[in-house]
Design a protein around this motif. Structure first.
Motif, PDB file in Angstrom:
ATOM      1  N   ARG A  64       0.843  -1.193   0.000  1.00 47.82           N
ATOM      2  CA  ARG A  64       0.000   0.000   0.000  1.00 47.82           C
ATOM      3  C   ARG A  64       0.880   1.245   0.000  1.00 47.82           C
ATOM      4  N   GLU A  65       0.273   2.368  -0.339  1.00 43.01           N
ATOM      5  CA  GLU A  65       0.961   3.652  -0.298  1.00 43.01           C
ATOM      6  C   GLU A  65       0.678   4.343   1.035  1.00 43.01           C
ATOM      7  N   ASP A  66       1.687   5.064   1.526  1.00 41.12           N
ATOM      8  CA  ASP A  66       1.517   5.890   2.710  1.00 41.12           C
ATOM      9  C   ASP A  66       2.353   7.148   2.505  1.00 41.12           C
ATOM     10  N   ARG A 171       8.998  -0.280   4.983  1.00 41.24           N
ATOM     11  CA  ARG A 171       8.637   0.999   4.392  1.00 41.24           C
ATOM     12  C   ARG A 171       9.742   1.417   3.427  1.00 41.24           C
TER      13      ARG A 171
END
Length: 284
Positions: A64-66, A171
């Protein structure tokens, strides 16, 4: 061979997994993809009292993107990383390196986080994670903490994970628009690399604006080829510049000698493969 007897638990949440690991003590083993652990168990090179299988913890899977980072769950398989659209767009180096991991069967079972936590210096994903300035998020009874890749890999098969901690996600800062290539040298197909190079480059107006180069199997841990990066940045993306910069690849490394290669050969491979990897990344 048949492994020694052990208790087996398959938690469904990270908290339950951490609790099970804490209760089991130092004699427990965590099972991710199992592609490295299972052969060790079968040869009885390890005899844990309890095996904690993370395969049912759904929260540990997916990409996912953060904000400016991609977040890759530790139990995401190599196959899923290899084909994920977000990874291809924002962390092309990971996709390129994962393409070379073992064979399709291993890529379907092996996991991204499992490979990083195993910390094999010949593993294909450690150097790319280091080159991309990835951060490892780990969870234990005292909560979560984040460890930069540069501090996570400590020695041969040794990480900064403390007893009772589990790697939960990685990350990766986005490198959107960067070109990348992973070049490895191995004696036979699907074997561990004797040496490999992970290169990610951002070219702007024909010049190299940023560069990240990581080396596989050139020390007890993955190594950043910082001298190569410094020689590339600000220079035109030409074969001559790349070849000259690649001559710095072995600086600061400490490769071992074994049945596959001596120290001098590994240093030679590092220079040659760095030139190839960077050239392929920029299309020179």
């Amino acid at each position: 061979m048949i492994p020694s007897a052990f208790d087996y638990v398959a938690p469904t949440t990270v908290d339950d997994a951490v609790r099970a690991l804490a209760e089991a003590g130092e004699d427990a083993k965590v099972l991710a993809g199992g592609q490295s652990l299972m052969p060790v168990l079968r040869m009885r090179l390890a005899a844990p009292s309890k095996l904690i299988d993370l395969g049912r913890v759904a929260a540990l899977r997916g990409v996912r993107e953060d904000g400016g980072s991609l977040v890759i769950g530790a139990m995401t398989t190599h196959y899923d990383v290899q084909r994920d659209a977000l990874v291809k767009e924002h962390a092309a180096l990971l996709a390129a390196a994962t393409d070379t991991v073992a064979d399709p069967q291993v890529r379907h079972r092996g996991t991204f986080g499992g490979a990083l936590a195993h910390a094999d210096p010949a593993g294909d994903l450690l150097a790319p994670a280091l080159a991309l300035d990835a951060e490892m998020v780990v969870s234990g009874m005292d909560g979560r903490r984040t460890i930069p890749a540069a501090e996570f890999f400590v020695d041969f098969f040794t990480t900064a994970l403390r007893p009772g901690e589990i790697l939960v996600e990685v990350r990766v800062p986005k490198k959107t628009g960067w070109s990348a290539h992973y070049e490895k040298f191995n004696r036979v197909a699907q074997a561990w690399p004797i040496v490999a190079v992970a290169a990610a480059v951002r070219v702007d107006g024909g010049s190299i604006a940023e560069a990240r180069v990581g080396l596989t199997n050139m020390a007890a841990t993955p190594v950043r080829a910082t001298a190569v990066e410094e020689a590339l940045v600000g220079q035109p993306a030409t074969a001559e510049v790349i070849n000259a910069a690649a001559q710095h690849a072995a600086e600061g490394t400490s490769p071992t000698a074994d049945g596959n290669a001596d120290v001098e050969f590994r240093q030679h491979l590092a220079r040659v493969l760095t030139g190839r990897a960077v050239a392929a990344a920029v299309g020179a």
